[in-house]
Enzyme design. Sequence first.
Site, PDB file in Angstrom:
ATOM      1  CG  ASN A  92     -69.096 -66.854  31.338  1.00  0.00           C
ATOM      2  OD1 ASN A  92     -69.285 -67.962  31.256  1.00  0.00           O
ATOM      3  ND2 ASN A  92     -69.559 -65.916  30.544  1.00  0.00           N
ATOM      4  CE1 TYR A 159     -68.539 -73.857  23.208  1.00  0.00           C
ATOM      5  CE2 TYR A 159     -69.292 -76.384  23.212  1.00  0.00           C
ATOM      6  CZ  TYR A 159     -68.909 -74.900  24.075  1.00  0.00           C
ATOM      7  OH  TYR A 159     -69.640 -74.803  25.098  1.00  0.00           O
ATOM      8  CB  ALA A 161     -61.352 -78.984  18.489  1.00  0.00           C
ATOM      9  CB  ALA A 162     -62.205 -74.341  20.521  1.00  0.00           C
ATOM     10  CE  LYS A 163     -66.256 -73.656  25.717  1.00  0.00           C
ATOM     11  NZ  LYS A 163     -66.116 -72.400  26.479  1.00  0.00           N
ATOM     12  CB  ILE A 192     -76.057 -74.597  32.017  1.00  0.00           C
ATOM     13  CG1 ILE A 192     -74.871 -75.426  32.396  1.00  0.00           C
ATOM     14  CG2 ILE A 192     -76.460 -73.464  33.024  1.00  0.00           C
ATOM     15  CD1 ILE A 192     -75.128 -76.246  33.784  1.00  0.00           C
TER      16      ILE A 192
HETATM   17  N1  LIG Z   1     -75.007 -73.050  28.523  1.00  0.00           N
HETATM   18  C1  LIG Z   1     -74.559 -74.071  28.597  1.00  0.00           C
HETATM   19  O1  LIG Z   1     -75.212 -75.094  28.565  1.00  0.00           O
HETATM   20  C2  LIG Z   1     -73.049 -74.486  28.472  1.00  0.00           C
HETATM   21  C3  LIG Z   1     -72.471 -75.698  28.539  1.00  0.00           C
HETATM   22  C4  LIG Z   1     -71.192 -75.989  28.501  1.00  0.00           C
HETATM   23  C5  LIG Z   1     -70.540 -74.806  28.299  1.00  0.00           C
HETATM   24  N2  LIG Z   1     -70.884 -73.599  28.295  1.00  0.00           N
HETATM   25  C6  LIG Z   1     -69.882 -72.374  28.511  1.00  0.00           C
HETATM   26  O2  LIG Z   1     -70.199 -71.663  29.545  1.00  0.00           O
HETATM   27  C7  LIG Z   1     -69.888 -70.269  29.149  1.00  0.00           C
HETATM   28  C8  LIG Z   1     -70.824 -69.260  29.008  1.00  0.00           C
HETATM   29  O3  LIG Z   1     -72.003 -69.772  28.178  1.00  0.00           O
HETATM   30  P1  LIG Z   1     -73.471 -69.122  28.298  1.00  0.00           P
HETATM   31  O4  LIG Z   1     -74.289 -70.192  27.851  1.00  0.00           O
HETATM   32  O5  LIG Z   1     -73.920 -68.759  29.657  1.00  0.00           O
HETATM   33  O6  LIG Z   1     -73.373 -68.090  27.237  1.00  0.00           O
HETATM   34  P2  LIG Z   1     -74.704 -67.073  26.730  1.00  0.00           P
HETATM   35  O7  LIG Z   1     -76.058 -67.283  27.629  1.00  0.00           O
HETATM   36  O8  LIG Z   1     -74.716 -67.151  25.180  1.00  0.00           O
HETATM   37  O9  LIG Z   1     -73.963 -65.433  27.162  1.00  0.00           O
HETATM   38  C9  LIG Z   1     -72.896 -65.273  26.648  1.00  0.00           C
HETATM   39  C10 LIG Z   1     -72.075 -63.913  27.151  1.00  0.00           C
HETATM   40  O10 LIG Z   1     -71.100 -63.655  26.361  1.00  0.00           O
HETATM   41  C11 LIG Z   1     -71.147 -62.554  25.728  1.00  0.00           C
HETATM   42  N3  LIG Z   1     -70.594 -62.691  24.474  1.00  0.00           N
HETATM   43  C12 LIG Z   1     -70.740 -63.674  23.489  1.00  0.00           C
HETATM   44  N4  LIG Z   1     -69.841 -63.769  22.571  1.00  0.00           N
HETATM   45  C13 LIG Z   1     -68.947 -62.411  22.799  1.00  0.00           C
HETATM   46  C14 LIG Z   1     -67.836 -62.034  21.812  1.00  0.00           C
HETATM   47  N5  LIG Z   1     -67.688 -62.606  20.824  1.00  0.00           N
HETATM   48  N6  LIG Z   1     -67.493 -60.945  22.543  1.00  0.00           N
HETATM   49  C15 LIG Z   1     -67.941 -60.545  23.759  1.00  0.00           C
HETATM   50  N7  LIG Z   1     -68.763 -61.006  24.305  1.00  0.00           N
HETATM   51  C16 LIG Z   1     -69.485 -62.213  24.016  1.00  0.00           C
HETATM   52  C17 LIG Z   1     -72.512 -62.355  25.579  1.00  0.00           C
HETATM   53  O11 LIG Z   1     -73.068 -60.767  25.386  1.00  0.00           O
HETATM   54  P3  LIG Z   1     -73.099 -60.476  23.837  1.00  0.00           P
HETATM   55  O12 LIG Z   1     -74.039 -61.265  23.242  1.00  0.00           O
HETATM   56  O13 LIG Z   1     -73.865 -58.842  24.182  1.00  0.00           O
HETATM   57  O14 LIG Z   1     -71.843 -60.271  23.502  1.00  0.00           O
HETATM   58  C18 LIG Z   1     -73.069 -62.785  27.114  1.00  0.00           C
HETATM   59  O15 LIG Z   1     -72.601 -61.600  27.586  1.00  0.00           O
HETATM   60  C19 LIG Z   1     -69.105 -70.310  27.686  1.00  0.00           C
HETATM   61  O16 LIG Z   1     -68.009 -70.611  27.534  1.00  0.00           O
HETATM   62  C20 LIG Z   1     -69.863 -71.649  27.039  1.00  0.00           C
HETATM   63  O17 LIG Z   1     -69.151 -72.153  26.029  1.00  0.00           O
HETATM   64  C21 LIG Z   1     -72.287 -73.147  28.458  1.00  0.00           C
END
Ligand SMILES: NC(=O)c1ccc[n+]([C@@H]2O[C@H](COP(=O)([O-])OP(=O)(O)OC[C@H]3O[C@@H](n4cnc5c(N)ncnc54)[C@H](OP(=O)(O)O)[C@@H]3O)[C@@H](O)[C@H]2O)c1
Length: 267
Positions: A92, A159, A161-163, A192
């Site tokens: 994730n 980001y 490109a990586a995805k 989200i």
């Molecule tokens: N939110 C959106 O709108 C959205 C849209 C499209 C895709 N996504 C994808 O969905 C996934 C989750 O996103 P999210 O928005 O829910 O993220 P988030 O709210 O920022 O949460 C990220 C989680 O990952 C941990 N984390 C971040 N960087 C890390 C690292 N280098 N090593 C270990 N843990 C790490 C954080 O804890 P710590 O900071 O304590 O490490 C936290 O537990 C991601 O792959 C994101 O690209 C999200």
Amino acid sequence: MTTFKDKSFYENELDGKRVLVTGGTNGGIGESIVKRLTRAGATVITTARKTPDEMSTSDLFIQADISTPDGTTKIVTEILERFGGVDILVNNVGGSSAPTGGVLAQRDLDWQLTFETNLFAAVRLDRGLLPPMLEQGNGVIVHITSIQSRFPGENTMAYSAAKAALTNYSKGLATELAPKGIRVNTVAPGSIETKAAERLIKRMAENLGTDYDGARQNLMDSLGGIPIGRTGRPEEVAELVAFLVSDRSSYIIGTEHTIDGGIIRTT
Ligand SMILES: NC(=O)c1ccc[n+]([C@@H]2O[C@H](COP(=O)([O-])OP(=O)(O)OC[C@H]3O[C@@H](n4cnc5c(N)ncnc54)[C@H](OP(=O)(O)O)[C@@H]3O)[C@@H](O)[C@H]2O)c1
């Protein structure tokens, strides 16, 4: 025989399953996935860089920076020692911390860190946790990608490109592993409203001199609008993941599942 109509089919459907969900803290999508899969009866291990107080003594939490090989090695080693492996892996963690200012503002370091976090972390964890899955002849892997893999963001090119690479890699992995009993799929969220997104919207509101709803509308407009008229909730993504890791999706392999309220207009 249990059928899809039986409520019991959904309850405790992950009983006895060992699961790793990376990044399950901070009110993000990962945290909702952890809660949802735990409710379904699974033993869910999670990771993050910062250890939340309530998890400081938990066997189900591993502190690690996933963007480094040392971090992923630590996660794999501890899981193999404590649990012998996992049945379900949800990669994730992801995101972009690259600076704004277009392509010329993105340094090598920004590209490198973005690929480490969004692609190589998943590749390394898959490689480390696959051997016991292969040995038992079953398992499920879900990679969380993004609609940005098809819809590159102005300041998030690395980001996106990586995805896109993660989606492509997932397809190859799914094809290789399907004959061995392991299903791989991806989930591509749109916008989200996680806790981190709420903080971003608040900052946008301050910068734009508007209120929260105005800033959120601005964000939605910047995506070309969201046909359903709202951002998504982390729980909605978790529900999709719960389906994909369950036997209810037993014939679904190597596909990307977009969950975006209709943002992506193409087929
Ligand atoms: N939110 C959106 O709108 C959205 C849209 C499209 C895709 N996504 C994808 O969905 C996934 C989750 O996103 P999210 O928005 O829910 O993220 P988030 O709210 O920022 O949460 C990220 C989680 O990952 C941990 N984390 C971040 N960087 C890390 C690292 N280098 N090593 C270990 N843990 C790490 C954080 O804890 P710590 O900071 O304590 O490490 C936290 O537990 C991601 O792959 C994101 O690209 C999200």
